[in-house]
Design an enzyme around this catalytic site. Structure first.
Site, PDB file in Angstrom:
ATOM      1  N   ALA A 437      34.996  44.317  24.370  1.00 24.26           N
ATOM      2  CA  ALA A 437      33.867  43.774  23.618  1.00 24.26           C
ATOM      3  C   ALA A 437      32.594  44.596  23.842  1.00 24.26           C
ATOM      4  O   ALA A 437      31.899  44.973  22.890  1.00 24.26           O
ATOM      5  CB  ALA A 437      33.645  42.319  24.018  1.00 24.26           C
ATOM      6  N   ASP A 463      40.134  53.824  27.456  1.00 23.24           N
ATOM      7  CA  ASP A 463      40.608  52.469  27.727  1.00 23.24           C
ATOM      8  C   ASP A 463      42.123  52.490  27.609  1.00 23.24           C
ATOM      9  O   ASP A 463      42.652  52.900  26.572  1.00 23.24           O
ATOM     10  CB  ASP A 463      40.011  51.462  26.746  1.00 23.24           C
ATOM     11  CG  ASP A 463      40.161  50.020  27.223  1.00 23.24           C
ATOM     12  OD1 ASP A 463      41.273  49.660  27.665  1.00 23.24           O
ATOM     13  OD2 ASP A 463      39.179  49.270  27.156  1.00 23.24           O
ATOM     14  N   ARG A 474      35.691  38.794  19.297  1.00 27.24           N
ATOM     15  CA  ARG A 474      34.493  39.302  19.958  1.00 27.24           C
ATOM     16  C   ARG A 474      34.453  40.818  20.064  1.00 27.24           C
ATOM     17  O   ARG A 474      33.434  41.376  20.479  1.00 27.24           O
ATOM     18  CB  ARG A 474      34.362  38.693  21.357  1.00 27.24           C
ATOM     19  CG  ARG A 474      35.439  39.141  22.303  1.00 27.24           C
ATOM     20  CD  ARG A 474      35.603  38.244  23.502  1.00 27.24           C
ATOM     21  NE  ARG A 474      36.540  38.823  24.454  1.00 27.24           N
ATOM     22  CZ  ARG A 474      37.848  38.839  24.292  1.00 27.24           C
ATOM     23  NH1 ARG A 474      38.392  38.303  23.217  1.00 27.24           N
ATOM     24  NH2 ARG A 474      38.635  39.390  25.203  1.00 27.24           N
ATOM     25  N   LYS A 487      42.874  50.575  21.987  1.00 27.39           N
ATOM     26  CA  LYS A 487      41.492  50.202  21.710  1.00 27.39           C
ATOM     27  C   LYS A 487      40.608  51.428  21.489  1.00 27.39           C
ATOM     28  O   LYS A 487      39.819  51.474  20.543  1.00 27.39           O
ATOM     29  CB  LYS A 487      40.933  49.354  22.856  1.00 27.39           C
ATOM     30  CG  LYS A 487      41.526  47.964  22.944  1.00 27.39           C
ATOM     31  CD  LYS A 487      40.864  47.155  24.051  1.00 27.39           C
ATOM     32  CE  LYS A 487      41.402  45.724  24.082  1.00 27.39           C
ATOM     33  NZ  LYS A 487      40.744  44.918  25.126  1.00 27.39           N
ATOM     34  N   ASP A 535      35.581  45.060  33.117  1.00 30.72           N
ATOM     35  CA  ASP A 535      35.685  43.636  33.456  1.00 30.72           C
ATOM     36  C   ASP A 535      36.158  43.409  34.880  1.00 30.72           C
ATOM     37  O   ASP A 535      36.602  42.324  35.215  1.00 30.72           O
ATOM     38  CB  ASP A 535      36.631  42.931  32.480  1.00 30.72           C
ATOM     39  CG  ASP A 535      38.047  43.513  32.509  1.00 30.72           C
ATOM     40  OD1 ASP A 535      38.290  44.447  33.297  1.00 30.72           O
ATOM     41  OD2 ASP A 535      38.900  43.026  31.738  1.00 30.72           O
ATOM     42  N   ASN A 536      36.075  44.450  35.737  1.00 26.56           N
ATOM     43  CA  ASN A 536      36.454  44.232  37.130  1.00 26.56           C
ATOM     44  C   ASN A 536      35.586  45.075  38.050  1.00 26.56           C
ATOM     45  O   ASN A 536      35.115  46.152  37.683  1.00 26.56           O
ATOM     46  CB  ASN A 536      37.944  44.520  37.354  1.00 26.56           C
ATOM     47  CG  ASN A 536      38.283  45.986  37.263  1.00 26.56           C
ATOM     48  OD1 ASN A 536      38.209  46.710  38.241  1.00 26.56           O
ATOM     49  ND2 ASN A 536      38.651  46.444  36.054  1.00 26.56           N
ATOM     50  N   CYS A 591      50.600  29.394  52.640  1.00 29.92           N
ATOM     51  CA  CYS A 591      51.070  28.074  53.055  1.00 29.92           C
ATOM     52  C   CYS A 591      50.473  26.986  52.164  1.00 29.92           C
ATOM     53  O   CYS A 591      51.120  25.973  51.876  1.00 29.92           O
ATOM     54  CB  CYS A 591      50.751  27.820  54.524  1.00 29.92           C
ATOM     55  SG  CYS A 591      48.995  27.795  54.919  1.00 29.92           S
TER      56      CYS A 591
END
Length: 1072
Positions: A437, A463, A474, A487, A535-536, A591
């Site tokens: 986006a 990308d 978007r 993309k 995005d990271n 756990c």
């Protein structure tokens, strides 16, 4: 648009990311909304684009004006060939292509506002009287009004939501939820993992409380009276004695807003807001003065009346102050300039105001919002005309006949940035990292601004992702026909359609250590700057490190629903992205996931783990066996005996099912497997936990119950074929099992899985696994050490071969596998195994993955009395989806591009001219701040992280040292060059000679340890083979398994005498 809310279906594949922001109810309201957009210049097109992509039901368009060269600065759907044509016919068909689900239509002739929920005016050249008249007409028609202006670099948004407007969500964030650990009347103790964020007066829901009698109490709404860091006191006491469990959740409370008409709101200073660093009240006066001037000057051209009006407006008590005069002059001089970054920003804000009006989601501005972009005007433009008779600094000269003229499509850019900077930008080389986006909006902006359109300029975009349908709501440059394409490739073609002169070099590689051969030092050195659209955090940190290493400008931005941020990173001037980091995301202990969950996130994590173990691991193991039996045998020999036996049993089970002759037989086998899996996961596994931790178990020391507070005891389920969730698990698990084994999910398969008789018959024929009670693996006090083998290993078919493999020793299990394959080969059925394939989890599409995760997670939640969640929420959590919408994406990229222009100003602008931004349109809030300079570190300071820390370095070591009293920033490094590849010893000697520091530890920038005097064992093992005489580049290449480099950055620790030093700059080693 009328319709039944319950019957209305939202296209969740398309709008999933938007729905995570707005919610389903708001999406339904929006899909019934009718909006009229008046004015289709760059700003109006931005507003319409944002509304159409977001999913508004109907958008009508009105504009009688013609396309001009000024428009091409921001009107992305107009080309040079369209100049002179009417705007509406040019842009309307292209706006419709954005979203076939939104009805887009042109409106011609006299305007009527009847039938519209919201009317938006965008850069419409009305006088003040005309604005007020339009406002009253919209109100009379029952609609709400948004008025938006983007004039040069000054922006305004006005919202009139009517006399009564209800806001249902004020923050844009999920209500906080806390786990209850104890209750005493109205005093509720919360889990200590997070501090309580409630405030007195908040409304909360107390739910899932289990009383001493074993009954779960009804949910109750309470008001908060008092809070501490881990306690909340409510006004409704819990009268039953508390046993365990429970949640306290915030409940959003609606509130009412009342709006005035334009003329009445304009007289109220409380109705004016803006950036805290701007002068919103001065801008308010300037915009109003311009509206009034149109009334008073009778329609004459702005360039003719502006100078005279300014002179008269400045006189007398009712005149304009100096800054307001400056803003007015800026408005009048640049009124024709359609500057893309401002259109993006104002268009994003205005479109979000429309959505607030029609959905009641988030707080509208009350009522005027102003943006002051004069900080990005080139000094040459702001200086004005030396013949200007005004004596207040000669800014924004307005002498009649000296107005800016449109020469080409970049006229709007040149009006703001000046001719020199506009041309310089066209020859820039920029790297866009990411093409989602943010990347789409940035490429669109670059094409309009001319960046990369000159003879020397170009843009590189990379990308690795392909376009998915959920991107289309978007990611502006993609359409339905592009789904499945890369993309970066599709976006490059779309950017060229906006401006044929832009040159885009396309990559499909991820930026990181593993692609340094693609994005090498020469590549980074060629760039004039980098814009991240990621995005990271890890990718941002790596890109930031490359920009620091190669001294490149970087512009970072990101969005989260209605929130957005941008950051400017300038070499040597500012701090870098890595200087401040977001909090590290907490991991969930295994756990907790497998045995003691207490939130839906825990049960979803279990379901995600189970997916990999059940539908990926068996096929991967079978493929390994078929392609390299000897290698697979060696791998199993390295596992514990129990693990090797379980894996062979898992492979045998998959093999037996795959060998079934027909599709129905394979499906029946998969259904039997799924029924056995249900028994193991939701019955046997639950009972084993209770075997080890009975309901009456108490702590030996305190005597308190083990199952108390957030420790929830499981309840084994009893399979019921008529239960919708039970059936959903069995069918979804069977589908995935069959697909893994090579069954194509066709119409025949879907029909069989929907055939209740076929499913029930198959399920009833399953031979359920027998129950094996749990036995503690340690002393009673350590009985929580339950066997944590992957859960899928017990959920196997009851075929004789797999059971034999599980029960026999490893050699026997291996022999059973060998015999089974030999039998298949003898029967001519071995080829069927070639269709077996591992399933890789994919959150998108109609592939059954989310259906399985949802069924598994919610059944497990039922076992542990945890609230269940929707499929859409399971998709968001399991897919780690970041909620997003086009409005915040568009506005933040506009702010990024403003800063980018300033970064290439000549002469260079001071740091005080640059702005970082943080936006939350839900509240609403737009904050900008000055960019922070880099932190200064002393070269000579003691290491305070070791036991040998000293208060300060001995004076005799510091005296006359070349680095004494000197500091460094992240933009500097220790530099050592060598003619030919130096040895490690020569490198150490060179550092000592040049900087007076002894190296005590040396590692690559990626963390590979080269030398450490703190670890003699490591040092001995390493130097037995290579020693200090090894050439540096060759040594690093060997240890990192990469080609030798001529430039290497090292992370170093050093000593001064016997004292260890604190943090040091990067050591850069060059072979020249």
């Amino acid at each position: 648009m009328a319709g039944d809310d319950d019957a209305m279906v939202i296209d969740e594949d398309l709008y999933s990311r938007v729905q995570y922001v707005l919610g389903k109810e708001a999406m339904k309201k929006m899909s019934r909304t009718r909006v009229l957009v008046v004015g289709l210049g760059g700003l109006g097109c931005e507003v319409a684009k944002n509304l159409i992509l977001t999913g508004v039901g109907r958008v009508d368009l009105h504009d009688d004006a013609q396309v001009t060269l000024w428009d091409l600065g921001s009107l992305f759907f107009a080309k040079e060939a369209d100049v002179g044509k009417s705007r509406a016919p040019v842009v309307a068909p292209q706006l419709q292509e954005l979203n076939p689900g939104c009805h887009v239509a042109r409106k011609e002739g006299t305007l009527s506002y009847v039938g519209y929920d919201v009317v938006v005016f965008c850069d419409v050249p009305f006088s003040l009287k005309e604005v007020v008249a339009a406002n009253l007409q919209v109100r009379a028609a029952g609609g709400k009004l948004v008025w938006a202006e983007a004039r040069g670099v000054l922006g305004m948004v006005f919202t009139d939501g009517g006399d009564k407007h209800t806001v249902m969500d004020t923050t844009g964030q999920d209500p906080p939820r806390f786990v209850v650990t104890d209750v005493h009347g109205g005093v509720i103790t919360l889990d200590d993992e997070e501090p309580c964020v409630f405030s007195p007066g908040d409304v909360v829901s107390v739910s899932h409380i289990e009383a001493n009698n074993g009954k779960v109490l009804p949910d109750v709404l309470c008001k908060v009276k008092h809070v501490t860091i881990h306690e909340v006191v409510v006004d409704t006491p819990i009268t039953s004695a508390y046993l365990r469990g429970g949640y306290v959740s915030g409940v959003s409370q609606p509130f009412e807003m009342s709006f005035d008409t334009f003329d009445r709101a304009a007289e109220c200073s409380e109705k004016v807001s803006g950036d805290l660093m701007g002068n919103e009240h001065g801008l308010h006066k300037a915009f109003l003065a311009r509206f009034r001037a149109r009334d008073e000057c009778g329609g004459r051209a702005e360039k003719d009346w502006a100078p005279q009006y300014l002179a008269s407006a400045g006189a007398g008590a009712g005149g304009l102050d100096a800054d307001t005069r400056d803003a007015f002059r800026c408005l009048c001089k640049l009124h024709a300039a359609s500057f893309n970054p401002l259109a993006c920003f104002v268009g994003g804000v205005a479109a979000q105001e429309v959505l607030k009006c029609c959905t009641q989601k988030y707080v509208p501005f009350n009522q005027f919002y102003y943006y002051d972009g004069r900080h990005c005007v080139a000094d040459s433009v702001a200086a004005g005309d030396p013949e200007d008779p005004d004596t207040e600094g000669r800014r924004y000269g307005l002498v009649a006949g000296a107005q800016l003229q449109a020469k080409d499509r970049y006229a709007s850019v040149a009006a703001v940035a000046g001719d020199d900077l506009a041309k310089r930008v066209r020859d820039l080389m920029y790297f866009v990292v990411g093409c989602g986006a943010l990347g789409c909006e940035l490429l669109k902006n670059f094409a309009l601004l001319g960046l990369g359109c000159g003879p020397k300029g170009f843009v590189t975009v990379t990308d690795p992702d392909k376009i998915e349908r959920s991107n289309l709501s978007r990611q502006f440059l993609f359409r339905n026909q592009h789904v499945g394409g890369f993309k970066s490739k599709v976006a490059a073609v779309a950017a060229k359609a906006i401006n044929p002169k832009i040159k885009v070099r396309v990559k499909t590689d991820r930026v990181g250590p593993d692609t340094e051969a693609v994005f090498d030092g020469r590549f980074w050195d060629r760039q004039d700057g980098v814009v991240t659209a990621l995005d990271n955090v890890n990718a941002r940190l790596y890109t930031d490190a490359m920009c620091v290493r190669h001294m490149k400008k970087m512009f970072d931005s990101g969005t989260l629903g209605p929130q957005a941020h941008s950051q400017v990173i300038l070499p040597k001037l500012s701090e870098n992205y890595g200087a401040t980091q977001d909090p590290v995301e907490k991991s969930i202990p295994q756990c907790t996931v497998h045995f003691f969950p207490y939130t839906a996130e825990h049960t979803i994590a279990y379901a995600r783990d189970y997916f990999s173990g059940a539908f990926e691991a068996p096929a991967a193991a079978l493929q390994s066996y078929m392609t390299d039996k000897a290698g697979y045998h060696r791998k199993l020999c390295g596992l514990p005996a129990s693990g090797a036996r379980a894996e062979v049993a898992m492979v045998l089970s998959a093999l037996a099912s795959a060998a079934e002759a027909t599709t129905p037989d394979k499906l029946a086998a998969a259904l039997r497997w799924a029924r056995c899996a249900f028994e193991e996961i939701f019955v046997h596994a639950m009972q084993r936990v209770l075997d080890l931790h009975p309901l009456d178990k108490r702590d030996n020391a305190s005597g308190e119950l083990f199952w108390k507070g957030k420790m929830k005891p499981p309840k084994p389920l009893a399979f019921d074929a008529a239960d919708e969730l039970h059936a959903k698990f069995v069918v979804s698990a069977a589908r995935l099992r069959a697909e893994m084994l090579g069954v194509e999910i066709s119409g025949e398969v879907s029909a069989l899985l929907n055939d209740a008789e076929f499913v029930q018959k198959s399920v009833r024929s399953a031979k359920l696994p027998y129950y094996v009670p749990a036995t503690p693996q340690a002393e009673p006090q350590d009985a929580m050490a339950i066997d944590t083998e992957k859960p899928h290993k017990a959920a196997v078919s009851s075929s004789s071969s797999s059971v034999a493999a599980e029960e026999s020793g490893f050699d026997g299990a291996w022999q059973a596998l060998t015999d089974a394959c030999a039998q298949l080969e003898a029967n001519g059925r071995l080829s069927c195994l070639s269709a077996v394939r591992p399933l890789e989890f994919d959150k998108d599409g109609d592939n059954g993955h989310i259906a399985f995760l949802s069924a598994t997670a919610n059944l497990r939640s039922s076992c542990y009395t945890i609230p269940v969640v929707t499929d859409n929420e399971v998709k968001r959590i399991s897919g780690r989806i970041i909620p997003a919408m086009i409005t915040t994406t568009a506005l933040i990229t506009g702010l990024v591009c403003m800063e980018l222009f300033k970064a290439h100003h000549v002469p260079a602008l001071p740091l005080s001219r640059f702005r970082n931004a943080w936006v939350n349109l839900a509240m609403p809030l737009v904050l900008t701040s000055e960019v922070e300079p880099p932190r200064q570190h002393p070269y000579l300071s003691p290491d305070r992280t070791t036991e040998a820390t000293v208060a300060q370095l001995p004076a005799e070591l510091v005296a006359h040292h070349p680095l004494a009293n000197k500091t460094w920033t992240v933009w500097e490094h220790l530099d050592v060059s060598s003619h030919g590849d130096a040895t490690l010893q020569q490198l150490f000697d060179a550092v000592a000679a040049k900087y007076g520091i002894s190296i005590s530890q040396l590692s690559t920038s990626q963390g590979t340890m080269i030398y450490s005097e703190f670890n003699p064992l490591h040092q001995t093992a390493l130097f037995q083979e290579v020693g200090f005489s090894s050439p540096v580049s060759s040594l690093v290449a060997k240890l990192c398994n990469e080609a030798p480099k001529k430039v290497i950055d090292f992370i170093v620790k050093g000593k001064l005498g016997d004292v260890f030093l604190g943090k040091l700059p990067t050591l850069r080693y060059k072979i020249v």
